[in-house]
Motif scaffolding. Sequence first.
Motif, short mmCIF file in Angstrom:
data_model
loop_
_atom_site.label_atom_id
_atom_site.label_comp_id
_atom_site.label_asym_id
_atom_site.label_seq_id
_atom_site.Cartn_x
_atom_site.Cartn_y
_atom_site.Cartn_z
N GLU A 111 0.83 -1.20 0.00
CA GLU A 111 0.00 0.00 0.00
C GLU A 111 0.87 1.26 0.00
O GLU A 111 0.56 2.25 -0.67
CB GLU A 111 -0.93 -0.01 1.22
N GLU A 112 1.97 1.23 0.76
CA GLU A 112 2.88 2.38 0.75
C GLU A 112 3.48 2.58 -0.63
O GLU A 112 3.61 3.72 -1.14
CB GLU A 112 4.00 2.15 1.77
N GLU A 167 0.82 4.04 -2.98
CA GLU A 167 0.62 5.47 -2.74
C GLU A 167 1.75 6.30 -3.36
O GLU A 167 1.53 7.36 -3.97
CB GLU A 167 0.55 5.74 -1.24
N VAL A 217 1.26 6.42 -7.15
CA VAL A 217 0.19 7.34 -7.53
C VAL A 217 0.68 8.78 -7.47
O VAL A 217 0.40 9.62 -8.34
CB VAL A 217 -1.04 7.12 -6.64
N GLN A 218 1.41 9.11 -6.41
CA GLN A 218 1.94 10.46 -6.27
C GLN A 218 2.94 10.80 -7.38
O GLN A 218 3.04 11.95 -7.84
CB GLN A 218 2.62 10.61 -4.90
#
Length: 493
Positions: free
Chosen positions: A95-96, A99, A102-103
């Motif tokens: 998940e990290e 994220e 995506v950033q």
Amino acid sequence: MDEERETLQRIVSTLVNKNDEIHNFIDMLNHTISNVQVNSSNAISELDEEFDGLYSVLHEMKGSMANTIQQEEARKIQALQDQLSQCSRALESSEELLELAVQSLDIKNPMELLEAARQIKDSVTVASAFRLSLKPRVSDSMTHMMVDFTLEKRMLQAVKFLPVPKAPEIDVAACLVADNCITISWRMPEEDSRIDHFVLEYRKTNFDGLPRLKGEQRWELVDYIKATQYTLSGLKFDTKYMNLRVQACNKAVAGEYSDTVTLETKAFLFSLDSTSSHVNLKVEDNYVEWDPTGGKGQEKLKGKENKNRSNTASPKRSTNSPRASMRSGRDRFAGESYTVLGDTAVESGQHYWEVRAQKDCKSYSVGVTYRNPGKFDQLGKTNSSWCIHINNWLQTTFSAKHNNKAKTLDIPVPDRIGVYCDFDGGQLSFYNASSKALLHTFRAKFTQPLLPGFMIWCGGLTVSTGLQVPSAVKTLQKSENGLSGSTSSLNNA
């Protein structure tokens, strides 16, 4: 009137006796009823103990098996929890990374975007989420911990009171009589896993075939035999046969005895013949002792008693008695021939007996002789007698004697001497009875029956008869017969 009164009195007496019998029988019945109640109560108590024991075993087994299930449960849960922890950590890392990716999509500078994409790609390559197995390490099934008591239930439903064991069957072909021992073997007519032990009974007898009701010795008992074979050792075959029988026992009851079998126990049995002994020998059955008084004290006492008696012969000492006729028909040994003979002659076959001398014995001889030796003859000094002689006077000498010739035996004198006589084979051998080592062998063609003979001076001898020829002696005889030049120089052809 008196006759009627006497008849009535007899009737009254008969009725009284009958009433007493009935009273006694009633008491016996009441006592039997009481015993039935007590024994029934005891049987129920024992039944409760057996079932309580069964319940205890089942309860213990249940606890043990439940503990095994719980251990298996704990093992599986621990394995799944470990896998769950790994998945949680992999998910958090993934998940990290998601994220961050995506950033990175919002970066406008191409060079920065390229660098960010390269780093994310490297991170994805080593990410644990992509190396994680998504299959449970253990199954949730516990069917391998299930039990099926169908067979055990059938067995429990088949539980009945203990049956009486069947009578064993003695295998006569497998029974062995050798070396003063009897080995008896038996089997059950059908397999019985409830047999706890066997009981063997035996007794000596002079009769072949079925046991007699009268004149038999009592049964000797050997209890708690676990195997189906037993060896009776150290026997003295002072009778011709042995009766044997076996019974099987379970925890509660003993079964019927097997059919009694009779085994022949071949052995040479004799006693010392006091009517043939030297006056200076004291003879008692199988023991002879040198007596320097020569029974003179007893003869003087008898002489004084006879002065006060008439000349009428005592019926107990009739000259027609067998012992009196033997005494009158055979002279005692005299002079320095301190000899006594056996009361039974060897006329055929192979026989064995043993002799033990007292430690303080000064001189003694052990051997055989033809019947009716001379009054002054000594064993080994005639052509009709053979012996080994031990002299412990001043210094010990050990020799074999025959026909007044002696051969020195340069070997230690044993505590017990075994005598083996093969009448038909013309052999007389002497052995160390303990080790069965051969001491000396005579070879001769025996032309007359042989009597065991014993000479003793200053000491005593004990003779053991009723012994079988030991297998070790038979083996030595076979090996000796196979050797050439083994004939002694003292042998009589």
